[in-house]
Scaffold this active site. Sequence first.
Site, PDB file in Angstrom:
ATOM      1  CD  GLU A  48      -4.687   3.901  -3.593  1.00 53.04           C
ATOM      2  OE1 GLU A  48      -5.937   3.545  -3.418  1.00 53.04           O
ATOM      3  OE2 GLU A  48      -4.170   3.687  -4.703  1.00 53.04           O
ATOM      4  CB  SER A  81      -7.265  -0.347   1.059  1.00 56.26           C
ATOM      5  OG  SER A  81      -7.709  -1.130  -0.112  1.00 56.26           O
ATOM      6  CB  SER A  82     -12.611  -1.159  -0.220  1.00 54.09           C
ATOM      7  OG  SER A  82     -13.018   0.133   0.421  1.00 54.09           O
ATOM      8  NE  ARG A 139      -4.235   1.683   0.765  1.00 52.97           N
ATOM      9  CZ  ARG A 139      -5.190   1.957  -0.171  1.00 52.97           C
ATOM     10  NH1 ARG A 139      -5.184   1.253  -1.309  1.00 52.97           N
ATOM     11  NH2 ARG A 139      -6.364   2.697   0.263  1.00 52.97           N
ATOM     12  N   GLY A 178     -13.892   0.464  -5.518  1.00 54.41           N
ATOM     13  CA  GLY A 178     -13.811   1.208  -4.429  1.00 54.41           C
ATOM     14  C   GLY A 178     -14.370   0.584  -3.309  1.00 54.41           C
ATOM     15  CB  THR A 204      -8.939  -0.837  -8.336  1.00 52.92           C
ATOM     16  OG1 THR A 204      -8.954   0.027  -7.561  1.00 52.92           O
ATOM     17  CG2 THR A 204      -8.138  -2.248  -7.721  1.00 52.92           C
ATOM     18  CG  ASP A 212      -8.320   4.921  -0.917  1.00 51.82           C
ATOM     19  OD1 ASP A 212      -9.493   5.577  -1.419  1.00 51.82           O
ATOM     20  OD2 ASP A 212      -8.010   3.956  -1.370  1.00 51.82           O
ATOM     21  CB  THR A 259      -5.660   0.307  -6.508  1.00 49.55           C
ATOM     22  OG1 THR A 259      -6.551   1.500  -6.771  1.00 49.55           O
ATOM     23  CG2 THR A 259      -5.004   0.525  -5.284  1.00 49.55           C
TER      24      THR A 259
HETATM   25  N1  GLU Z   1      -8.417   2.969  -3.636  1.00 53.28           N
HETATM   26  C1  GLU Z   1      -9.297   2.012  -3.434  1.00 53.28           C
HETATM   27  C2  GLU Z   1      -8.990   1.036  -2.106  1.00 53.28           C
HETATM   28  O1  GLU Z   1      -7.932   0.896  -2.135  1.00 53.28           O
HETATM   29  C3  GLU Z   1      -9.722   1.149  -4.598  1.00 53.28           C
HETATM   30  C4  GLU Z   1     -10.294   1.976  -5.637  1.00 53.28           C
HETATM   31  C5  GLU Z   1     -11.376   1.389  -6.457  1.00 53.28           C
HETATM   32  O2  GLU Z   1     -11.092   0.041  -6.385  1.00 53.28           O
HETATM   33  O3  GLU Z   1     -11.625   1.878  -7.232  1.00 53.28           O
HETATM   34  O4  GLU Z   1      -9.998   0.723  -1.738  1.00 53.28           O
END
Ligand code: GLU
Length: 608
Positions: free
Chosen positions: A463, A491-492, A115, A515, A420, A466, A438
């Site tokens: 990033e 993050s997700s 990350r 996201g 991503t 986020d 991503t």
């Molecule tokens: N930056 C997002 C994350 O790390 C992911 C973005 C995406 O999947 O569009 O959760």
Amino acid sequence: MKTRTNIVALATALLVAGCATQAPGFNYTVPAQPEGASGYTEKPGWATRKFAVAAANPLATDAGYQILKAGGSAIDAAIAVQMVLALVEPQSSGIGGGAFLLHYNGKDVEAFDGRETAPAAADEKLFLLPDGKPMAFYDGVVGGRSVGVPGAVRMLEMAHRQYGKLPWSTLFQPAITLAEGGFKVSARLNTLVTADAHLKKDPVAAAYFFKSDGAPRDVGVSLRNPAFAEVLRKIAAEGSRGLHEGEVAQAIVAKVQGHPTNPGKMTLADLANYQPKKRVPICHDYKASGHDYRICGMPPPSSGAIAVGQILGILNNTNAATLPLADGVASPAGKVPSAEWLHLYTEAARLAFADRAQYLGDPDFVQPPSGNWMSLLDPGYLAQRARMIGAQSMRLARPGTPGATQVSYAPMPDQPEYGTSHISIVDDAGNAIAMTTTIEDQFGARQMVGKAGVSGGFLLNNELTDFSFAPTDAEGKPVANRVQPGKRPRSSMAPTLVFDKGSGQLVMSGGSPGGALIIHYTAKTLYGTLNWGMNAQQAINLPNFGSNNGPTLLEERRFPSATAEALRARGHEVREQNMTSGLQAIQKTPSGYFGGADPRREGVVLGD
Ligand code: GLU
């Protein structure tokens, strides 16, 4: 055409051979490049016997396939796939971004954290206006301000030291060949360039993604990226130092700090000091259709595995598993989840997202509730949370108090995230990876690092958006996911590996972009395969749905109108909208593997 590309491939392979070690038996062949469609394209699902690779673009999948065929490991293939994705799907991931990688070595699961980090000079005011209010989201995104210190390449290097079979430099050959010889602009890349309001403002990106008349490059034209090829050659020869130190690092810092209106604070020291981390994965038991599974995912700083695990765990404390699927609208929907099931799912999701907003952040900075992230997945706690679900929607769930000790953070408000790419691979030794990668938003910070007089380059992530823009709530209570120097944004991303609990055998690798909605896309695929007995392709095809503790979201045109009506009758605020997942998954089958790729994107699966 075929002869020409082969000559280009051969010439490039020879060039690469001059400055990098050639792996015996690996000679990258540029595949034919059919034009992909955008929108919804039915995919067959792919059965293989010995190994399989699934990625979001056919050229990237093919690069992984060729590496596996040449005897490479799943990690080797992942590196080749990532480098090609950075070239052909630059809107989603790349060397200017970060990634999470789960690896199964036949015995253990390991979690690699690549990350991005906040620069040492960044602080919690990063996204605040002079009056102390958070800036508008895209005012934060576009420019140098949002760029985190990239981590994907260093993380892959760390994984390769442990699990690589082919030489590091070999893994760059496909991307270098395609960057120098040209790749065909895909329909999706063209669509996204056309729709983007910010990309053109960066002169390097404008010259690369647009024609001289200002129109986006057409679908199917061959696009070369020699500036990126130069950087790849450096990384191939020098390792991640080729990116994190020296002239490429200087170019990154110049781009970030030199942005004319929205500069960032990244320094050469930030880049040189970046450290990927190995973390203990989040693994939890899950029972579906009378079968015991163990689901493993990425721990914080991702909220993915915990939120997916909470949703599935809460659902298992309801009668969700007894509810039949409902009739869908016309093909390709087929059977769809019923309104009653969606009610239970979205209520479980509300509860999970309330905890996510309250507790989740970089574990090097944020205390988990009761000193242990697993408190959020404690079966007793999930049973207690499930009891809050009634016949009518709660609409807005409040965070729970897992374990005995309270932590006092303020919840983070919802913020948009997009972009991503997800990669799943199983090699012929049975090693598996799930990697979600991503640059955050589509085209990241819209900053392309180039080189004077050479066309192209690579994109930098955004990033840091986020993080919560607001560091505290109105009372001044800090948000767990606020900006702090050196911290990783929450993050997700939810790369996931599923195992049979009894035998320990791999059942599936999967994950998605999207996201915060990644959590729902991944949970849907797990539920479809493990509970409803679908194959990976059928589960991926299911219409998307979810709730991030706000409205109930349904993928537009995929549910019968009665579904939305039934949910509204239960008090849900229903929104039908575009929900473009980009799921990839590979399942173990009795005869080998079966892979699925999202019909909403350009991915394919290949294998022998
Ligand atoms: N930056 C997002 C994350 O790390 C992911 C973005 C995406 O999947 O569009 O959760």
